[in-house]
Design a protein around this motif. Structure first.
Motif, PDB file in Angstrom:
ATOM      1  N   ARG A   1       0.835  -1.214   0.000  1.00 15.62           N
ATOM      2  CA  ARG A   1       0.000   0.000   0.000  1.00 15.62           C
ATOM      3  C   ARG A   1       0.864   1.256   0.000  1.00 15.62           C
ATOM      4  O   ARG A   1       0.584   2.214  -0.713  1.00 15.62           O
ATOM      5  CB  ARG A   1      -0.936  -0.004   1.205  1.00 15.62           C
ATOM      6  CG  ARG A   1      -2.098  -0.952   1.079  1.00 15.62           C
ATOM      7  CD  ARG A   1      -3.086  -0.779   2.243  1.00 15.62           C
ATOM      8  NE  ARG A   1      -4.106  -1.795   2.177  1.00 15.62           N
ATOM      9  CZ  ARG A   1      -4.095  -2.946   2.863  1.00 15.62           C
ATOM     10  NH1 ARG A   1      -3.100  -3.203   3.701  1.00 15.62           N
ATOM     11  NH2 ARG A   1      -5.065  -3.813   2.735  1.00 15.62           N
ATOM     12  N   ARG A   2       1.910   1.237   0.801  1.00 16.77           N
ATOM     13  CA  ARG A   2       2.809   2.408   0.855  1.00 16.77           C
ATOM     14  C   ARG A   2       3.524   2.616  -0.480  1.00 16.77           C
ATOM     15  O   ARG A   2       3.665   3.739  -0.953  1.00 16.77           O
ATOM     16  CB  ARG A   2       3.816   2.242   1.988  1.00 16.77           C
ATOM     17  CG  ARG A   2       3.189   2.396   3.349  1.00 16.77           C
ATOM     18  CD  ARG A   2       4.221   2.266   4.450  1.00 16.77           C
ATOM     19  NE  ARG A   2       3.584   2.389   5.740  1.00 16.77           N
ATOM     20  CZ  ARG A   2       3.872   1.640   6.785  1.00 16.77           C
ATOM     21  NH1 ARG A   2       4.829   0.725   6.702  1.00 16.77           N
ATOM     22  NH2 ARG A   2       3.247   1.805   7.926  1.00 16.77           N
TER      23      ARG A   2
ATOM     24  N   CYS B   1      -8.248   2.260  -7.834  1.00 16.51           N
ATOM     25  CA  CYS B   1      -7.148   1.307  -7.862  1.00 16.51           C
ATOM     26  C   CYS B   1      -7.505   0.101  -7.016  1.00 16.51           C
ATOM     27  O   CYS B   1      -8.430   0.146  -6.200  1.00 16.51           O
ATOM     28  CB  CYS B   1      -5.833   1.944  -7.410  1.00 16.51           C
ATOM     29  SG  CYS B   1      -5.814   2.487  -5.712  1.00 16.51           S
TER      30      CYS B   1
ATOM     31  N   HIS C   1       1.079   4.038  -2.966  1.00 15.32           N
ATOM     32  CA  HIS C   1       0.882   5.467  -2.700  1.00 15.32           C
ATOM     33  C   HIS C   1       2.034   6.279  -3.303  1.00 15.32           C
ATOM     34  O   HIS C   1       1.811   7.304  -3.954  1.00 15.32           O
ATOM     35  CB  HIS C   1       0.769   5.708  -1.193  1.00 15.32           C
ATOM     36  CG  HIS C   1       0.569   7.129  -0.821  1.00 15.32           C
ATOM     37  ND1 HIS C   1      -0.638   7.776  -0.948  1.00 15.32           N
ATOM     38  CD2 HIS C   1       1.438   8.048  -0.353  1.00 15.32           C
ATOM     39  CE1 HIS C   1      -0.497   9.036  -0.567  1.00 15.32           C
ATOM     40  NE2 HIS C   1       0.748   9.219  -0.190  1.00 15.32           N
ATOM     41  N   SER C   2       3.257   5.788  -3.127  1.00 19.44           N
ATOM     42  CA  SER C   2       4.429   6.450  -3.697  1.00 19.44           C
ATOM     43  C   SER C   2       4.338   6.478  -5.224  1.00 19.44           C
ATOM     44  O   SER C   2       4.632   7.500  -5.850  1.00 19.44           O
ATOM     45  CB  SER C   2       5.702   5.724  -3.249  1.00 19.44           C
ATOM     46  OG  SER C   2       6.826   6.235  -3.919  1.00 19.44           O
TER      47      SER C   2
ATOM     48  N   MET D   1       1.653   6.382  -7.102  1.00 16.78           N
ATOM     49  CA  MET D   1       0.618   7.323  -7.525  1.00 16.78           C
ATOM     50  C   MET D   1       1.102   8.765  -7.406  1.00 16.78           C
ATOM     51  O   MET D   1       0.883   9.574  -8.311  1.00 16.78           O
ATOM     52  CB  MET D   1      -0.672   7.091  -6.730  1.00 16.78           C
ATOM     53  CG  MET D   1      -1.322   5.761  -7.104  1.00 16.78           C
ATOM     54  SD  MET D   1      -2.837   5.411  -6.213  1.00 16.78           S
ATOM     55  CE  MET D   1      -3.957   6.551  -7.014  1.00 16.78           C
ATOM     56  N   GLN D   2       1.788   9.070  -6.315  1.00 14.52           N
ATOM     57  CA  GLN D   2       2.344  10.421  -6.157  1.00 14.52           C
ATOM     58  C   GLN D   2       3.351  10.734  -7.259  1.00 14.52           C
ATOM     59  O   GLN D   2       3.358  11.827  -7.810  1.00 14.52           O
ATOM     60  CB  GLN D   2       3.002  10.570  -4.792  1.00 14.52           C
ATOM     61  CG  GLN D   2       2.022  10.767  -3.671  1.00 14.52           C
ATOM     62  CD  GLN D   2       2.729  11.068  -2.362  1.00 14.52           C
ATOM     63  OE1 GLN D   2       3.807  10.542  -2.075  1.00 14.52           O
ATOM     64  NE2 GLN D   2       2.113  11.911  -1.560  1.00 14.52           N
TER      65      GLN D   2
ATOM     66  N   ASN E   1      -4.182  11.348  -8.152  1.00 12.76           N
ATOM     67  CA  ASN E   1      -4.887  11.670  -6.920  1.00 12.76           C
ATOM     68  C   ASN E   1      -5.675  10.447  -6.473  1.00 12.76           C
ATOM     69  O   ASN E   1      -6.524   9.957  -7.206  1.00 12.76           O
ATOM     70  CB  ASN E   1      -5.824  12.860  -7.176  1.00 12.76           C
ATOM     71  CG  ASN E   1      -6.524  13.321  -5.936  1.00 12.76           C
ATOM     72  OD1 ASN E   1      -6.851  12.540  -5.051  1.00 12.76           O
ATOM     73  ND2 ASN E   1      -6.775  14.624  -5.885  1.00 12.76           N
ATOM     74  N   GLU E   2      -5.410   9.979  -5.274  1.00 14.58           N
ATOM     75  CA  GLU E   2      -6.060   8.770  -4.771  1.00 14.58           C
ATOM     76  C   GLU E   2      -7.574   8.891  -4.676  1.00 14.58           C
ATOM     77  O   GLU E   2      -8.285   7.899  -4.809  1.00 14.58           O
ATOM     78  CB  GLU E   2      -5.498   8.399  -3.404  1.00 14.58           C
ATOM     79  CG  GLU E   2      -4.070   7.918  -3.473  1.00 14.58           C
ATOM     80  CD  GLU E   2      -3.525   7.572  -2.118  1.00 14.58           C
ATOM     81  OE1 GLU E   2      -4.185   6.803  -1.399  1.00 14.58           O
ATOM     82  OE2 GLU E   2      -2.447   8.077  -1.781  1.00 14.58           O
ATOM     83  N   SER E   3      -8.077  10.090  -4.461  1.00 17.01           N
ATOM     84  CA  SER E   3      -9.520  10.248  -4.345  1.00 17.01           C
ATOM     85  C   SER E   3     -10.208  10.240  -5.707  1.00 17.01           C
ATOM     86  O   SER E   3     -11.416  10.064  -5.790  1.00 17.01           O
ATOM     87  CB  SER E   3      -9.859  11.536  -3.586  1.00 17.01           C
ATOM     88  OG  SER E   3      -9.406  12.655  -4.312  1.00 17.01           O
TER      89      SER E   3
END
Length: 121
Positions: free
Chosen positions: A83-84, A102, A87-88, A90-91, A96-98
């Motif tokens: 998950r971490r 995914c 997140h990296s 995607m950044q 944008n996660e929202s």
């Protein structure tokens, strides 16, 4: 020396099963975006897409299903690292996660059998 050779064989076998999983998922209609994404938080074996959904794929191999098999080898701690790393990723892509859907899929390889588990965790 044997330990280094064993590690090389294990890495080679891991790459072989990642390629097998990749081919299988491509046949299922997913599209490859990246292989072996690495960051300081972890690694993602395959980053793919299925339609508008970003798919983070963990590939696990076990010779057999003793001790729970390949699927059981993805512990809660491993899931958190994935998950971490996702997140990296995607950044790094400005996502944008929202706004970006995914999911995390698992491809469990046991012996010669490939089992795809969409949305595994």
């Amino acid at each position: 020396m044997a330990n280094g050779s064993q590690e090389t064989n294990s890495r080679s076998r891991g790459n072989e099963f990642e390629r097998r999983a990749e081919r299988y998922l491509l046949e299922q209609g997913l599209r490859l975006l990246e292989r072996n994404y690495q960051c300081k938080l972890g690694e993602i074996d395959l980053v793919m897409s299925q339609g508008p959904t970003l798919v983070f794929v963990e590939v696990r191999y076990r010779k057999n299903s003793l001790f729970g098999g390949a699927a059981a080898s993805v512990t809660p701690a491993k899931q958190q690292r994935l998950r971490r790393a996702a997140h990296s990723y995607m950044q790094s892509k400005g996502l944008n996660e929202s706004q970006q859907s995914c999911r995390f899929d698992l491809v469990a390889c046991e012996g010669s059998h490939v089992h795809w588990i969409p949305n595994a965790f």
